[in-house]
Design a protein around this motif. Structure first.
Motif, PDB file in Angstrom:
ATOM      1  N   GLY A   1       0.801  -1.213   0.000  1.00 54.61           N
ATOM      2  CA  GLY A   1       0.000   0.000   0.000  1.00 54.61           C
ATOM      3  C   GLY A   1       0.835   1.265   0.000  1.00 54.61           C
ATOM      4  N   ALA A   2       0.129   2.394  -0.010  1.00 57.24           N
ATOM      5  CA  ALA A   2       0.775   3.701  -0.108  1.00 57.24           C
ATOM      6  C   ALA A   2       1.640   4.017   1.104  1.00 57.24           C
ATOM      7  CB  ALA A   2      -0.292   4.782  -0.284  1.00 57.24           C
ATOM      8  N   PHE A   3       1.369   3.362   2.235  1.00 57.34           N
ATOM      9  CA  PHE A   3       2.133   3.653   3.452  1.00 57.34           C
ATOM     10  C   PHE A   3       3.599   3.270   3.335  1.00 57.34           C
ATOM     11  CE2 PHE A   3       0.113  -0.484   4.015  1.00 57.34           C
ATOM     12  CZ  PHE A   3       1.197  -1.299   4.338  1.00 57.34           C
ATOM     13  N   ILE A   4       3.950   2.490   2.314  1.00 57.81           N
ATOM     14  CA  ILE A   4       5.341   2.107   2.091  1.00 57.81           C
ATOM     15  C   ILE A   4       6.236   3.334   1.947  1.00 57.81           C
ATOM     16  CG2 ILE A   4       6.871   1.180   0.282  1.00 57.81           C
ATOM     17  CD1 ILE A   4       5.883  -0.992   2.041  1.00 57.81           C
ATOM     18  N   ASN A   5       5.685   4.406   1.426  1.00 54.80           N
ATOM     19  CA  ASN A   5       6.492   5.610   1.214  1.00 54.80           C
ATOM     20  C   ASN A   5       7.035   6.178   2.521  1.00 54.80           C
ATOM     21  OD1 ASN A   5       7.456   7.341  -0.918  1.00 54.80           O
ATOM     22  ND2 ASN A   5       6.185   8.959  -0.066  1.00 54.80           N
ATOM     23  N   LEU A   6       6.343   5.910   3.636  1.00 53.55           N
ATOM     24  CA  LEU A   6       6.835   6.333   4.948  1.00 53.55           C
ATOM     25  C   LEU A   6       7.689   5.248   5.589  1.00 53.55           C
ATOM     26  CD1 LEU A   6       6.816   8.281   7.400  1.00 53.55           C
ATOM     27  CD2 LEU A   6       4.709   7.170   8.141  1.00 53.55           C
ATOM     28  N   VAL A   7       7.285   3.995   5.396  1.00 52.70           N
ATOM     29  CA  VAL A   7       7.965   2.881   6.047  1.00 52.70           C
ATOM     30  C   VAL A   7       9.392   2.696   5.530  1.00 52.70           C
ATOM     31  CG1 VAL A   7       7.952   0.374   6.378  1.00 52.70           C
ATOM     32  CG2 VAL A   7       5.831   1.674   6.590  1.00 52.70           C
TER      33      VAL A   7
ATOM     34  N   GLY B   1       3.651   9.144   3.753  1.00 52.69           N
ATOM     35  CA  GLY B   1       3.211   7.761   3.860  1.00 52.69           C
ATOM     36  C   GLY B   1       1.770   7.622   4.264  1.00 52.69           C
ATOM     37  N   TYR B   2       0.922   8.509   3.789  1.00 51.56           N
ATOM     38  CA  TYR B   2      -0.443   8.608   4.285  1.00 51.56           C
ATOM     39  C   TYR B   2      -1.356   9.076   3.160  1.00 51.56           C
ATOM     40  CZ  TYR B   2      -4.260  10.636   7.170  1.00 51.56           C
ATOM     41  OH  TYR B   2      -5.461  10.971   7.729  1.00 51.56           O
ATOM     42  N   VAL B   3      -2.570   8.549   3.139  1.00 47.48           N
ATOM     43  CA  VAL B   3      -3.588   9.010   2.201  1.00 47.48           C
ATOM     44  C   VAL B   3      -4.760   9.536   3.017  1.00 47.48           C
ATOM     45  CG1 VAL B   3      -5.258   8.328   0.447  1.00 47.48           C
ATOM     46  CG2 VAL B   3      -2.922   7.429   0.361  1.00 47.48           C
ATOM     47  N   ALA B   4      -5.082  10.807   2.856  1.00 48.69           N
ATOM     48  CA  ALA B   4      -6.191  11.417   3.591  1.00 48.69           C
ATOM     49  C   ALA B   4      -7.507  11.079   2.902  1.00 48.69           C
ATOM     50  CB  ALA B   4      -6.020  12.930   3.661  1.00 48.69           C
ATOM     51  N   PRO B   5      -8.446  10.447   3.608  1.00 46.51           N
ATOM     52  CA  PRO B   5      -9.733  10.154   2.992  1.00 46.51           C
ATOM     53  C   PRO B   5     -10.632  11.374   2.835  1.00 46.51           C
ATOM     54  CG  PRO B   5      -9.668   9.341   5.252  1.00 46.51           C
ATOM     55  CD  PRO B   5      -8.288   9.819   4.926  1.00 46.51           C
ATOM     56  N   ASN B   6     -10.353  12.457   3.559  1.00 41.77           N
ATOM     57  CA  ASN B   6     -11.137  13.682   3.439  1.00 41.77           C
ATOM     58  C   ASN B   6     -10.719  14.421   2.166  1.00 41.77           C
ATOM     59  OD1 ASN B   6     -12.055  16.494   3.768  1.00 41.77           O
ATOM     60  ND2 ASN B   6     -12.613  15.862   5.832  1.00 41.77           N
ATOM     61  N   ALA B   7     -11.665  14.636   1.272  1.00 39.89           N
ATOM     62  CA  ALA B   7     -11.367  15.228  -0.035  1.00 39.89           C
ATOM     63  C   ALA B   7     -10.894  16.670   0.052  1.00 39.89           C
ATOM     64  CB  ALA B   7     -12.605  15.152  -0.928  1.00 39.89           C
ATOM     65  N   LYS B   8     -11.062  17.316   1.203  1.00 43.08           N
ATOM     66  CA  LYS B   8     -10.670  18.707   1.344  1.00 43.08           C
ATOM     67  C   LYS B   8      -9.186  18.882   1.680  1.00 43.08           C
ATOM     68  CE  LYS B   8     -14.821  20.434   0.670  1.00 43.08           C
ATOM     69  NZ  LYS B   8     -15.132  21.247  -0.531  1.00 43.08           N
ATOM     70  N   VAL B   9      -8.475  17.790   1.928  1.00 43.47           N
ATOM     71  CA  VAL B   9      -7.026  17.900   2.157  1.00 43.47           C
ATOM     72  C   VAL B   9      -6.367  18.189   0.810  1.00 43.47           C
ATOM     73  CG1 VAL B   9      -4.940  16.689   2.881  1.00 43.47           C
ATOM     74  CG2 VAL B   9      -7.073  16.366   4.150  1.00 43.47           C
ATOM     75  N   PRO B  10      -5.653  19.295   0.687  1.00 42.03           N
ATOM     76  CA  PRO B  10      -5.107  19.688  -0.625  1.00 42.03           C
ATOM     77  C   PRO B  10      -3.912  18.839  -1.039  1.00 42.03           C
ATOM     78  CG  PRO B  10      -4.370  21.213   1.066  1.00 42.03           C
ATOM     79  CD  PRO B  10      -5.346  20.289   1.742  1.00 42.03           C
ATOM     80  N   ALA B  11      -3.711  18.712  -2.341  1.00 39.47           N
ATOM     81  CA  ALA B  11      -2.566  17.959  -2.859  1.00 39.47           C
ATOM     82  C   ALA B  11      -1.257  18.573  -2.381  1.00 39.47           C
ATOM     83  CB  ALA B  11      -2.618  17.921  -4.381  1.00 39.47           C
ATOM     84  N   SER B  12      -1.247  19.885  -2.149  1.00 37.40           N
ATOM     85  CA  SER B  12      -0.027  20.569  -1.711  1.00 37.40           C
ATOM     86  C   SER B  12       0.418  20.137  -0.318  1.00 37.40           C
ATOM     87  CB  SER B  12      -0.248  22.081  -1.724  1.00 37.40           C
ATOM     88  OG  SER B  12      -1.320  22.442  -0.858  1.00 37.40           O
ATOM     89  N   ALA B  13      -0.465  19.464   0.430  1.00 37.47           N
ATOM     90  CA  ALA B  13      -0.093  19.023   1.778  1.00 37.47           C
ATOM     91  C   ALA B  13       0.895  17.865   1.740  1.00 37.47           C
ATOM     92  CB  ALA B  13      -1.341  18.606   2.556  1.00 37.47           C
ATOM     93  N   TYR B  14       0.893  17.114   0.664  1.00 35.34           N
ATOM     94  CA  TYR B  14       1.749  15.924   0.589  1.00 35.34           C
ATOM     95  C   TYR B  14       3.176  16.321   0.254  1.00 35.34           C
ATOM     96  CZ  TYR B  14      -2.685  13.491   0.748  1.00 35.34           C
ATOM     97  OH  TYR B  14      -3.919  13.027   1.138  1.00 35.34           O
TER      98      TYR B  14
ATOM     99  N   ASN C   1       5.461  10.747  -4.608  1.00 31.67           N
ATOM    100  CA  ASN C   1       4.831   9.449  -4.344  1.00 31.67           C
ATOM    101  C   ASN C   1       3.540   9.603  -3.553  1.00 31.67           C
ATOM    102  OD1 ASN C   1       6.822   8.091  -5.685  1.00 31.67           O
ATOM    103  ND2 ASN C   1       7.893   7.370  -3.861  1.00 31.67           N
ATOM    104  N   ASP C   2       3.579  10.412  -2.509  1.00 30.36           N
ATOM    105  CA  ASP C   2       2.380  10.602  -1.683  1.00 30.36           C
ATOM    106  C   ASP C   2       1.279  11.316  -2.468  1.00 30.36           C
ATOM    107  OD1 ASP C   2       3.279   9.298   0.585  1.00 30.36           O
ATOM    108  OD2 ASP C   2       4.146  11.094   1.472  1.00 30.36           O
ATOM    109  N   ARG C   3       1.665  12.299  -3.272  1.00 30.75           N
ATOM    110  CA  ARG C   3       0.661  13.003  -4.077  1.00 30.75           C
ATOM    111  C   ARG C   3       0.012  12.065  -5.092  1.00 30.75           C
ATOM    112  NH1 ARG C   3       4.487  17.132  -3.633  1.00 30.75           N
ATOM    113  NH2 ARG C   3       5.475  16.582  -5.612  1.00 30.75           N
ATOM    114  N   ASN C   4       0.821  11.242  -5.735  1.00 39.95           N
ATOM    115  CA  ASN C   4       0.283  10.315  -6.737  1.00 39.95           C
ATOM    116  C   ASN C   4      -0.614   9.257  -6.097  1.00 39.95           C
ATOM    117  OD1 ASN C   4       1.617  11.656  -8.767  1.00 39.95           O
ATOM    118  ND2 ASN C   4       3.314  10.210  -8.884  1.00 39.95           N
ATOM    119  N   ALA C   5      -0.235   8.792  -4.914  1.00 36.78           N
ATOM    120  CA  ALA C   5      -1.063   7.795  -4.224  1.00 36.78           C
ATOM    121  C   ALA C   5      -2.385   8.423  -3.778  1.00 36.78           C
ATOM    122  CB  ALA C   5      -0.314   7.221  -3.027  1.00 36.78           C
ATOM    123  N   ALA C   6      -2.315   9.630  -3.220  1.00 34.04           N
ATOM    124  CA  ALA C   6      -3.529  10.292  -2.743  1.00 34.04           C
ATOM    125  C   ALA C   6      -4.496  10.579  -3.892  1.00 34.04           C
ATOM    126  CB  ALA C   6      -3.168  11.592  -2.025  1.00 34.04           C
ATOM    127  N   ALA C   7      -3.966  10.834  -5.074  1.00 29.45           N
ATOM    128  CA  ALA C   7      -4.814  11.118  -6.228  1.00 29.45           C
ATOM    129  C   ALA C   7      -5.630   9.895  -6.643  1.00 29.45           C
ATOM    130  CB  ALA C   7      -3.951  11.585  -7.405  1.00 29.45           C
TER     131      ALA C   7
END
Length: 433
Positions: free
Chosen positions: A279-285, A355-368, A372-378
């Motif tokens: 999963g996307a959390f690998i980017n932090l791990v 290493g995190y994907v925010a399920p709230n759609a209001k979290v901006p892409a600029s926060a990542y 890798n995190d931006r692409n996963a969150a998208a």
């Protein structure tokens, strides 16, 4: 755990704090109103350790700064012990105020009338565009209400790799299933083990079955299996496990069942394996647990596991929820914490760490913090029409989940599809009831 989203256990010591409150304690009544005074001491049960545990502490610090009259005590338990501990404490009338949970556990406790009703909050979030109705379904209880909040999302079926290693081997990122197997065969021919697999911890094996089921059987069959509408002997499910059996025989390492998640992950980082399906959390791990400085996009990247056929592959997602105990002694503070965890402000704290994907759609892409995190969150489903499946065993939960993971270990050992399907028909009889 979330696994699993986020079920990452990294060897960091965990503190198991057992409640000694009497069975009659906290046998409170209905869900609180938002007008209560926000104060008190809250017990919060979490599974996260290591780098993920540190990130969650930062989120809680944000809540305490917002509500200085509330003190949060985090109690960390291994994922494998969490369900039994919560069952015991809820039965004794002394549950944590807020507990991390997966959908199966939320449905179990909601059916017993033990959880706080969060319908009014969810109505507001969905109407405000923070969550879609399909995401809300992940938090639904069996009592007709939405009884949890989704805090940590995860996108799965991501094939992680080192671009430099790929370039050195003369290999390119595949975009079709045929290209995928071609790259795997080429890696084997060059003496490189295609996949890192941490099957000793069992849950990493479910990352494989869910990815392949969604691609081979499709989202409808996957979700019907999760909800007990079809059985494991459905032809679409059987075909999926035949594809998986071939992957095991052809590309899994001999260490698949003796390597832990951390062993496998750090082995890939060290170049012993080409790919890891996680999963996307690998980017932090990867950088924090494997002791290596990695530049996302340069030393560490991912591609989605390709579709098996011509149709687009449904998205494989998972996520960690939090539920509030109806018996909380501080219901207003409990509700405030749950609403905070579901908010873009809280989720942005972890998003900025990585290493995190925010399920709230209001979290901006600029926060990542990186590509890798931006692409996963998208990839997180924000459109209700997008086909997706939630982590199968986490959705089912309970005894079936435990036995399913055990059966998968045997399946990796012998690749016997008929024996596995027969075993799962005995374990999961929901479709026959």
């Amino acid at each position: 755990m979330t696994r699993r989203h986020a079920r990452v256990t990294t060897g960091v010591a965990t503190a198991l704090l057992l409640s000694t409150v009497a069975a009659c304690a906290g046998s409170g009544g209905s869900a609180p109103s938002s007008g209560g005074k926000i104060e008190g001491k809250l017990r919060v049960l979490s599974n996260w350790t290591g780098s993920e545990g540190d990130a969650f502490k930062q989120v809680i610090k944000g809540f305490e700064a917002k509500h200085p009259s509330v003190k949060v005590q985090i109690e960390t338990v291994p994922f494998e012990q969490g369900q039994a501990l919560l069952t015991q404490q809820f039965a004794q009338g002394s549950p944590p105020d807020v507990s991390v949970a997966l959908p199966g556990l939320v449905r179990t406790f909601s059916q017993q009338g033990l959880l706080m009703n969060l319908d009014s909050s969810w109505d507001k979030w969905v109407s405000g565009g923070e969550y879609t109705p399909s995401v809300r379904d992940m938090a639904q209880g069996l009592d007709g209400h939405t009884d949890a909040v989704l805090f940590k999302g995860n996108v799965n079926a991501l094939i992680w790799y080192n671009p430099k290693q790929m370039a050195k081997l003369g290999l390119s990122v595949p975009h079709t299933w045929a290209q995928f197997t071609s790259v795997l065969n080429a890696a084997k021919a060059k003496g490189v083990t295609p996949f890192a697999v941490g099957g000793k911890d069992q849950w990493p094996l479910t990352q494989w079955t869910d990815s392949i089921l969604l691609r081979v059987a499709g989202a409808t069959a996957f979700n019907d299996l999760a909800r007990g509408k079809i059985g494991w002997d459905d032809p679409r499910i059987v075909k999926s496990f035949r594809v998986f059996a071939n992957m095991i025989r052809s590309y899994f390492p001999s260490t698949s069942l003796s390597s832990s998640f951390t062993d496998a992950t750090c082995g890939r980082v060290a170049g012993k394996f080409l790919f890891e399906n996680q999963g996307a959390f690998i980017n932090l791990v990867d950088p924090q647990e494997c002791g290596t400085n990695l530049v996302p996009g340069k030393d560490l990247s991912f591609f989605e596991m390709p579709a098996y056929g011509s149709a687009p592959a449904p998205q494989f997602v998972s996520g960690d929820l939090f539920m509030g105990a109806k018996a909380s002694k501080h219901p207003a503070a409990t509700r405030a914490l749950l609403e905070y965890l579901a908010s873009p402000q809280a989720q942005e704290i972890w998003a900025k760490i990585g290493g995190y994907v925010a399920p709230n759609a209001k979290v901006p892409a600029s926060a990542y913090p990186n590509v890798n995190d931006r692409n996963a969150a998208a990839l997180w489903p924000k459109n209700p029409s997008q086909r997706a499946g939630y982590d199968l065993d986490d959705w089912i939960g309970g005894e079936i989940q435990v036995k399913y993971e055990q059966a998968l270990s045997q399946f990796v050992r012998d690749s016997d599809v008929d024996a596995f399907i027969s075993k799962m028909k005995q374990i999961d009889t929901r479709s026959h009831q």
